[in-house]
Design an enzyme around this catalytic site. Sequence first.
Site, mmCIF file in Angstrom:
data_model
loop_
_atom_site.group_PDB
_atom_site.id
_atom_site.type_symbol
_atom_site.label_atom_id
_atom_site.label_comp_id
_atom_site.label_asym_id
_atom_site.label_seq_id
_atom_site.Cartn_x
_atom_site.Cartn_y
_atom_site.Cartn_z
ATOM 1 N N HIS A 159 0.834 -1.203 0.000
ATOM 2 C CA HIS A 159 0.000 0.000 0.000
ATOM 3 C C HIS A 159 0.870 1.255 0.000
ATOM 4 O O HIS A 159 2.082 1.187 0.191
ATOM 5 C CB HIS A 159 -0.923 0.016 1.221
ATOM 6 C CG HIS A 159 -2.094 -0.906 1.109
ATOM 7 N ND1 HIS A 159 -2.007 -2.244 1.463
ATOM 8 C CD2 HIS A 159 -3.361 -0.715 0.674
ATOM 9 C CE1 HIS A 159 -3.190 -2.818 1.247
ATOM 10 N NE2 HIS A 159 -4.022 -1.918 0.774
ATOM 11 N N LYS A 163 -0.485 4.796 4.612
ATOM 12 C CA LYS A 163 -1.332 3.834 5.327
ATOM 13 C C LYS A 163 -0.766 3.594 6.718
ATOM 14 O O LYS A 163 0.438 3.367 6.879
ATOM 15 C CB LYS A 163 -1.445 2.519 4.549
ATOM 16 C CG LYS A 163 -2.439 1.540 5.159
ATOM 17 C CD LYS A 163 -2.763 0.410 4.216
ATOM 18 C CE LYS A 163 -3.737 -0.582 4.829
ATOM 19 N NZ LYS A 163 -5.036 0.043 5.162
#
Length: 271
Positions: A159, A163
Amino acid sequence: MHGLPGLVVTGASGRMGQTLVRLIAASPERARLVGAVERPGSPWIGRDVGEAMGGGPLGVVVTDDPLEAFARAQGVIDFTTPAATVEFAGLAAQARAVHVIGTTGLEAEHLARIGAAARHAPIIRAGNMSLGVNLLTALSRKVAEALDEDWDIEIVEAHHRMKVDAPSGTALMLGEAAAAGRGVALDEVSDRGRDGITGARARGRIGFASVRGGDIVGEHDVIFATEGERVILRHIATDRGIFARGALRAAIWGQDRAPGEYSMMDVLGLA
């Protein structure tokens, strides 16, 4: 009364919040945007959400009063933080509004409170709202059912650098599916954060690895590995709009449901 469900977006200034606002505003045949909620002190409070996003007015003013916003809504779409989501669950239940939860990082105490709220209104919660990922979840369970513990299971997720939780909610959802396929609880077989001299991999464990960097929207591999061969199931997201579309679909699907907890597998007919 207007026939289309009125929806509130929480965390309206965030990446997913803005994506949801744009999607709902562009889908007048499916739903109405009736509220946008932000944390107290946000510079967006009191502004038209469309103008705050740099576009034209949408006729919805951002508020830090979720109860007032939820009271005139039939659904709430929520990609925020665990503490905020728990509060929103109680308020949405008071308003008898469908609560769609895409928030990740939820722990047992959060889930218990969300479960209590679901006694009064429908709650649809998933670590990932996309059709592809939910198909991947179903496939992961089926493959785990078919293969014994001679096949190691590893879940690798990637990600963007912003995040804050790891492993991702989607990775945990995939791990739970694989564990269910083997008839075990994920908590009992999960391996995370290997570092240093860890020793040989234990038979039957499900491992997780997390990558963070750049603007990666979301990539997930479920790897089944044994002597001489591997099976790799993969999903790559290139546009977070897929999550917003899934969440909107869930909010609309939930309008006819009894109070209780549901998942995207229910929404998509894959349960």
